[in-house]
Design an enzyme around this catalytic site. Structure first.
Site, PDB file in Angstrom:
ATOM      1  N   ASN A  11      54.477  69.849  57.954  1.00  0.00           N
ATOM      2  CA  ASN A  11      53.539  68.305  58.087  1.00  0.00           C
ATOM      3  C   ASN A  11      52.170  68.780  59.090  1.00  0.00           C
ATOM      4  O   ASN A  11      51.661  69.852  59.699  1.00  0.00           O
ATOM      5  CB  ASN A  11      54.154  67.800  59.619  1.00  0.00           C
ATOM      6  CG  ASN A  11      53.318  66.692  59.729  1.00  0.00           C
ATOM      7  OD1 ASN A  11      52.467  66.519  59.779  1.00  0.00           O
ATOM      8  ND2 ASN A  11      54.109  65.985  61.092  1.00  0.00           N
ATOM      9  N   HIS A 151      48.231  57.952  59.598  1.00  0.00           N
ATOM     10  CA  HIS A 151      50.189  58.474  60.380  1.00  0.00           C
ATOM     11  C   HIS A 151      51.835  57.161  60.362  1.00  0.00           C
ATOM     12  O   HIS A 151      52.165  56.785  61.231  1.00  0.00           O
ATOM     13  CB  HIS A 151      49.614  57.991  62.333  1.00  0.00           C
ATOM     14  CG  HIS A 151      48.445  58.489  62.497  1.00  0.00           C
ATOM     15  ND1 HIS A 151      47.630  58.691  63.316  1.00  0.00           N
ATOM     16  CD2 HIS A 151      47.925  60.243  62.769  1.00  0.00           C
ATOM     17  CE1 HIS A 151      46.276  59.296  64.021  1.00  0.00           C
ATOM     18  NE2 HIS A 151      47.402  60.831  63.288  1.00  0.00           N
ATOM     19  N   LEU A 178      49.148  58.512  69.746  1.00  0.00           N
ATOM     20  CA  LEU A 178      47.696  59.906  70.583  1.00  0.00           C
ATOM     21  C   LEU A 178      48.393  61.222  70.404  1.00  0.00           C
ATOM     22  O   LEU A 178      48.918  61.156  70.639  1.00  0.00           O
ATOM     23  CB  LEU A 178      47.655  59.049  72.274  1.00  0.00           C
ATOM     24  CG  LEU A 178      48.120  57.542  72.090  1.00  0.00           C
ATOM     25  CD1 LEU A 178      47.699  57.418  73.667  1.00  0.00           C
ATOM     26  CD2 LEU A 178      46.720  56.710  71.410  1.00  0.00           C
ATOM     27  N   ARG A 210      36.929  63.274  66.743  1.00  0.00           N
ATOM     28  CA  ARG A 210      36.583  62.276  65.669  1.00  0.00           C
ATOM     29  C   ARG A 210      36.455  60.844  66.690  1.00  0.00           C
ATOM     30  O   ARG A 210      36.637  60.551  68.113  1.00  0.00           O
ATOM     31  CB  ARG A 210      37.056  61.743  65.210  1.00  0.00           C
ATOM     32  CG  ARG A 210      37.884  62.827  62.769  1.00  0.00           C
ATOM     33  CD  ARG A 210      38.884  62.369  62.867  1.00  0.00           C
ATOM     34  NE  ARG A 210      40.118  63.202  62.691  1.00  0.00           N
ATOM     35  CZ  ARG A 210      41.967  62.706  62.629  1.00  0.00           C
ATOM     36  NH1 ARG A 210      41.278  61.534  61.600  1.00  0.00           N
ATOM     37  NH2 ARG A 210      42.393  63.618  63.087  1.00  0.00           N
ATOM     38  N   VAL A 297      49.785  63.648  73.470  1.00  0.00           N
ATOM     39  CA  VAL A 297      48.691  62.721  74.004  1.00  0.00           C
ATOM     40  C   VAL A 297      50.226  61.883  74.737  1.00  0.00           C
ATOM     41  O   VAL A 297      50.133  61.656  75.721  1.00  0.00           O
ATOM     42  CB  VAL A 297      47.877  62.269  74.294  1.00  0.00           C
ATOM     43  CG1 VAL A 297      47.344  61.866  75.257  1.00  0.00           C
ATOM     44  CG2 VAL A 297      46.916  63.228  73.619  1.00  0.00           C
ATOM     45  N   GLU A 349      58.287  62.964  62.268  1.00  0.00           N
ATOM     46  CA  GLU A 349      57.760  62.868  61.273  1.00  0.00           C
ATOM     47  C   GLU A 349      59.212  63.071  59.862  1.00  0.00           C
ATOM     48  O   GLU A 349      58.562  63.018  58.968  1.00  0.00           O
ATOM     49  CB  GLU A 349      56.195  63.144  60.773  1.00  0.00           C
ATOM     50  CG  GLU A 349      54.899  61.968  61.525  1.00  0.00           C
ATOM     51  CD  GLU A 349      54.009  63.329  62.395  1.00  0.00           C
ATOM     52  OE1 GLU A 349      53.182  63.032  63.018  1.00  0.00           O
ATOM     53  OE2 GLU A 349      55.167  63.464  62.659  1.00  0.00           O
TER      54      GLU A 349
END
Length: 364
Positions: A11, A151, A178, A210, A297, A349
């Protein structure tokens, strides 16, 4: 073809390389997280990880951008790899590193089947109203300009997990992924109905480095009147904006601990954009039944969850603060009478990645 059970997942994120060895019951047999600096992979640490592994039947790689071509996971061959290279300009912070990881792992584990799993795939069936930009049709058709969303692997897992935890398949879910990168998704019946990232992973929420959404006229003005070139603009928007650009630190938890004006403003802007975007996602769903926090987060910064719950109380979001502060995934932090359930769910994921590899290769 041999039955595939044990899958190594790779990942590649914007700030880390997450390696997992996952069996058919989604149990993580081995894992390692390797920090990434300016897209450079630590080959030695990656090699040490692959050398210590036992049985590995296949390797699954997270690929951020699949464009219009890839709407599901695929086996990687020479032609697929070439097409992925063509998508580098749409995900410059992610795609090159993911391709490098494919090559490195293939050298270290030769002969294993390699599967590409796409973050954009989960959003590929969004309604036209959510995916289209109000730009000339010629541009949209010729250049494939549309909202792709990202995502997706995280949004897919977190929304599926929420359905399981709440034992209700009909719930309207907003997933808040997040981390260093951040995005939201409006999900119902396993489908993405809207999301905050767009043509590239730069759009949407304020992120660590970003910018998120900005008025496009700002960029034109900077080019025309300040003489800032395209390369500098791209580099600044990707790597020197967001929390880092506003306050000199990409970590929102550390910024909250500071008392200076820049830090307070950066945190305030981050939270304002987050709350506004969550409210917008509820419009795509026609309401809200579950709010999910995931990612570094989302899972670890309780003050972010507290602020969101307070700001969105009018939607029925309320959290039990003692439970929220000590929350460990996967858990429901809502008050007992809350109209909206608020969940903290660990980002996994690796689960849909390993599952897709098994399905493609004839495993369980």
């Amino acid at each position: 073809m041999a039955i595939v059970t044990t899958v190594m997942t790779v990942n590649c994120g914007s700030s880390s390389l997450k390696l997992r060895l996952v069996d058919e019951s989604d149990t993580v047999l081995d894992s390692e997280d390797i920090a990434v600096h300016k897209g450079q992979i630590d080959r030695e640490r990656l090699s040490r990880f692959t050398e210590r592994l036992g049985r590995v039947d296949a390797v699954a790689h997270r690929i951020v951008h699949g464009g219009d071509r890839f709407t599901g996971s695929v086996l990687v061959d020479r032609d697929v790899r070439s097409e992925l290279m063509e998508l580098i300009p749409l995900a410059p912070a992610h795609q090159p590193m993911a391709l490098a990881a494919i090559d490195i792992v293939a050298d270290q584990l030769p002969g294993l089947p390699v599967v590409a799993c796409f973050d954009t795939a989960f959003h590929s069936r969004m309604p036209d109203a959510a995916r289209d930009y109000a730009l000339p049709r010629q541009w949209r058709d010729r250049f494939g300009i549309r909202k792709y969303g990202f995502h997706g692997l995280s949004h897919e897992y977190a929304s599926t997990r929420a359905v399981g935890l709440l034992a209700d398949k009909d719930i309207r879910i907003v997933v808040c992924h997040l981390g260093a990168g951040a995005s939201l998704a409006a999900v119902r019946h396993g489908h993405s109905l809207d999301t905050t990232m767009g043509f590239t992973p730069l759009e949407g929420l304020v992120m660590s480095t970003r910018s998120g959404r900005v008025d496009p006229s700002i960029l034109l003005w900077l080019q025309q009147h300040a003489g800032i070139g395209v390369e500098e603009l791209a580099d600044t928007l990707q790597y020197h904006s967001g929390l880092l650009g506003m306050a000199g630190n990409p970590n929102i938890g550390e910024l909250r601990g500071r008392a200076d004006r820049d830090a307070r403003r950066a945190v305030d802007v981050y939270l304002h954009e987050l709350c506004a975007a969550i409210a917008a996602m509820t419009a795509a769903l026609g309401g809200l039944d579950a709010l999910v926090f995931t990612g570094g987060v989302g899972e670890n910064e309780s003050f972010v969850r507290t602020h969101v719950a307070t700001a969105l109380g009018y939607l029925g979001v309320t959290v039990d603060e003692p439970h929220n502060v000590g929350a460990e995934p996967d858990t429901d932090i809502s008050t007992p009478d809350a109209a909206v359930r608020t969940l903290v769910i660990a980002a996994r994921e690796d689960v849909p990645m390993a599952r897709d590899a098994r399905m493609l290769l004839g495993g369980s």
